[in-house]
Design an enzyme around this catalytic site. Structure first.
Site, PDB file in Angstrom:
ATOM      1  N   ASP A 155       0.863  -1.182   0.000  1.00 24.47           N
ATOM      2  CA  ASP A 155       0.000   0.000   0.000  1.00 24.47           C
ATOM      3  C   ASP A 155       0.899   1.232   0.000  1.00 24.47           C
ATOM      4  OD1 ASP A 155      -1.802  -2.051   0.468  1.00 24.47           O
ATOM      5  OD2 ASP A 155      -2.828  -1.053   2.124  1.00 24.47           O
ATOM      6  N   LYS A 191     -10.247  -0.142  -1.381  1.00 25.43           N
ATOM      7  CA  LYS A 191     -10.004  -0.475   0.023  1.00 25.43           C
ATOM      8  C   LYS A 191     -10.465   0.674   0.905  1.00 25.43           C
ATOM      9  CE  LYS A 191      -6.326  -1.784   3.287  1.00 25.43           C
ATOM     10  NZ  LYS A 191      -4.915  -2.236   3.409  1.00 25.43           N
ATOM     11  N   LYS A 222      -7.211   3.149  -2.366  1.00 21.45           N
ATOM     12  CA  LYS A 222      -7.488   3.031  -0.930  1.00 21.45           C
ATOM     13  C   LYS A 222      -7.773   4.413  -0.378  1.00 21.45           C
ATOM     14  CE  LYS A 222      -4.976   1.736   3.329  1.00 21.45           C
ATOM     15  NZ  LYS A 222      -3.729   1.114   3.840  1.00 21.45           N
TER      16      LYS A 222
END
Length: 247
Positions: free
Chosen positions: A114, A207, A178
């Site tokens: 990430d 996400k 995300k």
């Protein structure tokens, strides 16, 4: 790099697709990246995180780069993935450093990374800078057959800037977008998750991360379009226990 299979997980395209309100706790567990990113986390804390992930069937554990080897060893053979972070939590890191950090995490065993965007570039509307930065990281991560999730830090952006960041992430080859780091104010909202899903379409993961603490929170995010949930409160989400305060 582990030979365990890498999967982006189920993808929900929004409220009309899912019946998310009826998801059982065990089903929701498969959406959760069980997360511990506090700088004070100890080896014992990381091992406990991994044990919980195996016990409850979480999708992955998400840890700082220093703990990737520990987590990967603890999870070997379990089917639970190892996720790590790059340029975390600010994103204000030169591209070559992001690449080095992301590649290092995959070499240590991370199946997913990430990475935080250059938030200032998103605020300035500089799509080219965002694409160039993220494409280099995506190439490094995909070179290890790992998955890249791009953290756009929704709390710091306008809706127009969120759309720009998502479009840049998709152009660069990201597998997920995300919402948040959980460290820079704000967190996932239903409105932001729905906006991200509309922007990236049905084939890129979304996400929801930051402030998801209960089963109802998780179900609402999935209904809005989330295909993954980042949470330090994974155990509470699936058991109804007391939620943790932060990552």
């Amino acid at each position: 790099m582990s030979s365990e299979p890498v999967s982006s997980g189920p993808v929900s395209s929004g409220p009309a697709s899912s019946g998310a309100a009826a998801l059982r706790p065990g089903d929701v567990a498969g959406f959760i990246d069980h997360t511990l990113l506090k700088p004070t986390a100890s080896e014992a804390d990381i091992l406990r995180l991994c044990s919980e992930a195996v016990e409850y069937g979480f999708k992955s554990v998400c840890v700082n780069p220093v703990w990737v080897k520990t987590a990967t060893k603890a999870l070997r053979g379990s089917g639970v993935l190892t996720c790590s972070v790059a340029a975390f939590p600010f994103g204000a890191t030169p591209t070559d450093v992001k690449v080095y950090e992301a590649r290092g995490a995959t070499l240590d065993g991370a199946h997913e990374v990430d990475v935080v965007i250059d938030v200032a570039a998103a605020q300035a509307g500089d799509r080219g800078a965002l694409v160039d930065d993220l494409r280099a990281v995506a190439e490094a991560v995909h070179g290890s057959s790992a998955i890249l999730k791009v953290i756009i830090e929704t709390a710091l952006l306008t809706d127009e800037q969120k759309v720009l960041a998502c479009e840049a992430a998709v152009e660069a080859g990201a597998d997920f977008v995300k919402t948040s780091t959980g460290f820079n104010g704000g967190g996932a909202t239903i409105e932001d998750v729905a906006l991200l899903r509309r922007t990236v379409g049905p084939h890129i993961g979304v996400k929801a991360s930051g402030g998801v603490r209960t089963l109802e929170d998780a179900r609402a995010m999935i209904a809005a379009g989330a295909s993954r949930i980042g949470a330090s409160s994974g155990v509470a989400i699936v058991t109804g226990g007391a939620a943790a305060g932060s990552y």
